[in-house]
Design a protein around this motif. Structure first.
Motif, PDB file in Angstrom:
ATOM      1  N   VAL A   1      22.949 -18.592  64.967  1.00 31.79           N
ATOM      2  CA  VAL A   1      23.871 -19.465  64.216  1.00 31.79           C
ATOM      3  C   VAL A   1      24.785 -19.993  64.646  1.00 31.79           C
ATOM      4  O   VAL A   1      25.141 -19.490  65.456  1.00 31.79           O
ATOM      5  N   GLN A   2      25.338 -20.967  64.389  1.00 26.42           N
ATOM      6  CA  GLN A   2      25.801 -22.205  65.583  1.00 26.42           C
ATOM      7  C   GLN A   2      26.943 -21.057  65.499  1.00 26.42           C
ATOM      8  O   GLN A   2      27.918 -20.524  64.582  1.00 26.42           O
ATOM      9  N   PRO A   3      28.733 -21.215  66.323  1.00 24.31           N
ATOM     10  CA  PRO A   3      29.173 -20.874  66.537  1.00 24.31           C
ATOM     11  C   PRO A   3      30.928 -21.168  65.095  1.00 24.31           C
ATOM     12  O   PRO A   3      31.111 -22.897  64.504  1.00 24.31           O
ATOM     13  N   GLY A   4      30.920 -20.142  64.658  1.00 22.27           N
ATOM     14  CA  GLY A   4      31.880 -20.284  63.815  1.00 22.27           C
ATOM     15  C   GLY A   4      31.083 -20.375  62.126  1.00 22.27           C
ATOM     16  O   GLY A   4      32.003 -20.812  60.976  1.00 22.27           O
ATOM     17  N   GLY A   5      30.063 -19.925  62.258  1.00 20.59           N
ATOM     18  CA  GLY A   5      28.945 -19.314  61.086  1.00 20.59           C
ATOM     19  C   GLY A   5      29.060 -18.515  61.091  1.00 20.59           C
ATOM     20  O   GLY A   5      29.731 -17.782  61.018  1.00 20.59           O
ATOM     21  N   SER A   6      28.312 -18.262  59.557  1.00 23.15           N
ATOM     22  CA  SER A   6      28.356 -17.416  58.957  1.00 23.15           C
ATOM     23  C   SER A   6      26.720 -15.918  58.877  1.00 23.15           C
ATOM     24  O   SER A   6      26.266 -17.004  59.381  1.00 23.15           O
ATOM     25  N   LEU A   7      26.834 -14.311  59.040  1.00 23.24           N
ATOM     26  CA  LEU A   7      25.742 -13.882  59.400  1.00 23.24           C
ATOM     27  C   LEU A   7      26.046 -12.684  58.102  1.00 23.24           C
ATOM     28  O   LEU A   7      27.150 -12.579  57.990  1.00 23.24           O
ATOM     29  N   ARG A   8      25.354 -12.771  57.007  1.00 25.41           N
ATOM     30  CA  ARG A   8      25.435 -11.007  56.133  1.00 25.41           C
ATOM     31  C   ARG A   8      24.148 -10.294  56.582  1.00 25.41           C
ATOM     32  O   ARG A   8      23.104 -10.496  56.302  1.00 25.41           O
ATOM     33  N   LEU A   9      24.537  -9.440  57.410  1.00 27.21           N
ATOM     34  CA  LEU A   9      23.389  -7.883  58.041  1.00 27.21           C
ATOM     35  C   LEU A   9      23.385  -7.049  56.844  1.00 27.21           C
ATOM     36  O   LEU A   9      23.965  -6.870  55.788  1.00 27.21           O
ATOM     37  N   SER A  10      22.028  -6.710  57.128  1.00 32.38           N
ATOM     38  CA  SER A  10      21.532  -5.341  56.010  1.00 32.38           C
ATOM     39  C   SER A  10      20.839  -4.558  56.828  1.00 32.38           C
ATOM     40  O   SER A  10      20.473  -4.460  57.721  1.00 32.38           O
ATOM     41  N   CYS A  11      20.905  -2.993  56.056  1.00 35.05           N
ATOM     42  CA  CYS A  11      21.089  -2.149  56.260  1.00 35.05           C
ATOM     43  C   CYS A  11      20.038  -1.482  55.591  1.00 35.05           C
ATOM     44  O   CYS A  11      20.797  -0.519  54.618  1.00 35.05           O
ATOM     45  N   ALA A  12      18.568  -1.231  55.009  1.00 32.32           N
ATOM     46  CA  ALA A  12      18.388  -0.500  53.745  1.00 32.32           C
ATOM     47  C   ALA A  12      17.531   0.536  54.384  1.00 32.32           C
ATOM     48  O   ALA A  12      16.882   1.110  55.055  1.00 32.32           O
ATOM     49  N   ALA A  13      18.209   1.646  54.098  1.00 30.46           N
ATOM     50  CA  ALA A  13      17.780   3.292  54.448  1.00 30.46           C
ATOM     51  C   ALA A  13      17.147   3.863  53.325  1.00 30.46           C
ATOM     52  O   ALA A  13      16.685   3.942  52.447  1.00 30.46           O
ATOM     53  N   SER A  14      15.685   4.899  54.384  1.00 30.05           N
ATOM     54  CA  SER A  14      15.760   5.446  53.153  1.00 30.05           C
ATOM     55  C   SER A  14      15.566   6.656  52.602  1.00 30.05           C
ATOM     56  O   SER A  14      14.692   7.943  51.592  1.00 30.05           O
TER      57      SER A  14
ATOM     58  N   TYR B   1      24.809  21.230  62.889  1.00 29.99           N
ATOM     59  CA  TYR B   1      23.359  20.770  61.590  1.00 29.99           C
ATOM     60  C   TYR B   1      23.500  19.125  61.348  1.00 29.99           C
ATOM     61  O   TYR B   1      23.166  18.327  61.176  1.00 29.99           O
ATOM     62  N   ASP B   2      24.625  18.932  61.785  1.00 27.00           N
ATOM     63  CA  ASP B   2      24.770  16.647  61.785  1.00 27.00           C
ATOM     64  C   ASP B   2      23.645  16.130  62.347  1.00 27.00           C
ATOM     65  O   ASP B   2      23.370  16.703  63.861  1.00 27.00           O
ATOM     66  N   ARG B   3      23.236  14.752  62.468  1.00 29.39           N
ATOM     67  CA  ARG B   3      21.947  14.284  62.501  1.00 29.39           C
ATOM     68  C   ARG B   3      22.830  12.737  62.577  1.00 29.39           C
ATOM     69  O   ARG B   3      23.447  12.289  61.756  1.00 29.39           O
ATOM     70  N   ASP B   4      22.538  11.974  63.839  1.00 31.02           N
ATOM     71  CA  ASP B   4      22.526  10.504  63.471  1.00 31.02           C
ATOM     72  C   ASP B   4      21.162  10.552  63.575  1.00 31.02           C
ATOM     73  O   ASP B   4      19.818  10.283  64.689  1.00 31.02           O
ATOM     74  N   TYR B   5      20.704   9.098  62.861  1.00 29.09           N
ATOM     75  CA  TYR B   5      19.764   8.037  63.192  1.00 29.09           C
ATOM     76  C   TYR B   5      20.277   6.599  62.828  1.00 29.09           C
ATOM     77  O   TYR B   5      20.883   6.354  62.852  1.00 29.09           O
ATOM     78  N   TRP B   6      19.519   6.071  63.813  1.00 28.13           N
ATOM     79  CA  TRP B   6      19.230   4.714  64.328  1.00 28.13           C
ATOM     80  C   TRP B   6      18.303   3.884  63.892  1.00 28.13           C
ATOM     81  O   TRP B   6      16.964   3.693  63.890  1.00 28.13           O
ATOM     82  N   GLY B   7      18.546   2.141  63.289  1.00 26.69           N
ATOM     83  CA  GLY B   7      17.890   1.081  62.987  1.00 26.69           C
ATOM     84  C   GLY B   7      17.274   0.992  63.931  1.00 26.69           C
ATOM     85  O   GLY B   7      17.861   1.254  65.539  1.00 26.69           O
ATOM     86  N   LYS B   8      16.008  -0.211  64.036  1.00 30.85           N
ATOM     87  CA  LYS B   8      15.841  -0.590  65.881  1.00 30.85           C
ATOM     88  C   LYS B   8      16.711  -1.706  65.696  1.00 30.85           C
ATOM     89  O   LYS B   8      16.366  -2.556  66.785  1.00 30.85           O
ATOM     90  N   GLY B   9      17.184  -2.662  64.883  1.00 30.17           N
ATOM     91  CA  GLY B   9      18.194  -3.316  65.288  1.00 30.17           C
ATOM     92  C   GLY B   9      17.928  -4.892  64.821  1.00 30.17           C
ATOM     93  O   GLY B   9      16.909  -5.311  64.384  1.00 30.17           O
ATOM     94  N   THR B  10      18.669  -5.705  64.574  1.00 24.28           N
ATOM     95  CA  THR B  10      18.602  -6.819  64.519  1.00 24.28           C
ATOM     96  C   THR B  10      19.203  -7.655  65.423  1.00 24.28           C
ATOM     97  O   THR B  10      20.497  -7.438  65.467  1.00 24.28           O
ATOM     98  N   LEU B  11      18.601  -9.389  65.838  1.00 19.12           N
ATOM     99  CA  LEU B  11      18.914  -9.913  67.009  1.00 19.12           C
ATOM    100  C   LEU B  11      19.919 -10.832  66.471  1.00 19.12           C
ATOM    101  O   LEU B  11      19.249 -11.417  65.066  1.00 19.12           O
ATOM    102  N   VAL B  12      21.254 -10.857  66.860  1.00 13.60           N
ATOM    103  CA  VAL B  12      21.799 -12.062  66.317  1.00 13.60           C
ATOM    104  C   VAL B  12      23.296 -13.209  67.531  1.00 13.60           C
ATOM    105  O   VAL B  12      22.628 -12.107  67.981  1.00 13.60           O
ATOM    106  N   ILE B  13      22.312 -13.941  67.205  1.00 12.57           N
ATOM    107  CA  ILE B  13      22.614 -14.959  68.059  1.00 12.57           C
ATOM    108  C   ILE B  13      23.181 -15.908  67.936  1.00 12.57           C
ATOM    109  O   ILE B  13      22.998 -16.357  66.806  1.00 12.57           O
ATOM    110  N   VAL B  14      24.613 -15.905  68.959  1.00 11.85           N
ATOM    111  CA  VAL B  14      25.840 -17.192  68.054  1.00 11.85           C
ATOM    112  C   VAL B  14      25.510 -17.996  69.275  1.00 11.85           C
ATOM    113  O   VAL B  14      26.115 -17.762  70.829  1.00 11.85           O
ATOM    114  N   SER B  15      25.046 -19.247  68.752  1.00 15.37           N
ATOM    115  CA  SER B  15      25.678 -20.494  69.996  1.00 15.37           C
ATOM    116  C   SER B  15      24.979 -22.326  69.672  1.00 15.37           C
ATOM    117  O   SER B  15      24.214 -22.405  68.342  1.00 15.37           O
ATOM    118  N   SER B  16      25.393 -23.195  70.262  1.00 16.10           N
ATOM    119  CA  SER B  16      25.340 -24.001  69.256  1.00 16.10           C
ATOM    120  C   SER B  16      23.973 -24.921  70.032  1.00 16.10           C
ATOM    121  O   SER B  16      23.663 -25.906  69.950  1.00 16.10           O
TER     122      SER B  16
END
Length: 121
Positions: A12-25, A106-121
């Motif tokens: 995305v270009q500088p000043g732009g927008s994105l919406r990230l989503s994370c779907a949990a099982s 017994y608390d647990r943490d889970y992580w996704g694999k990630g999604t790459l965001v690149i902000v560049s013109s």
């Protein structure tokens, strides 16, 4: 075991927008804290925004006023609306699912694999 799948990243270009989503099982509505973190090359993973155990939200100083975290419990999905993006926002964005047990050890943490965001013109 909880699987998290992030999506919505991209270029995305500088000043732009994105919406990230994370779907949990698994359900995200009960005794679960969720948040977004990011990791830029050469840097440690850092908090971007999260829901707190008290039901509120917290943002990094960099994300405050530009990013908005939200959730749809019916869809077990977490979102991050990002606006006014800057080159410094370039990173891999990760979703975190923190399951709170009655006994904190017994608390647990889970992580996704990630999604790459690149902000560049």
């Amino acid at each position: 075991q909880v699987t998290l799948v992030e999506s919505g990243g991209g270029l995305v270009q500088p000043g732009g927008s994105l919406r990230l989503s994370c779907a949990a099982s698994a359900s995200i509505s009960s005794r679960v804290d969720m948040g977004w973190y990011r990791q830029a090359p050469g840097n440690q993973r850092e908090l971007v925004a999260a829901f707190t155990s008290g039901g509120g939200t917290t943002y990094s100083e960099s994300a405050r006023d530009r990013f908005t975290i939200s959730r749809d419990n019916a869809k077990n999905t977490l979102y991050l609306q990002m606006t006014s993006l800057k080159s410094d926002d370039t990173a891999v964005y990760y979703c975190n699912y923190h399951s709170r047990a009655l006994n904190p050890k017994y608390d647990r943490d889970y992580w996704g694999k990630g999604t790459l965001v690149i902000v560049s013109s």
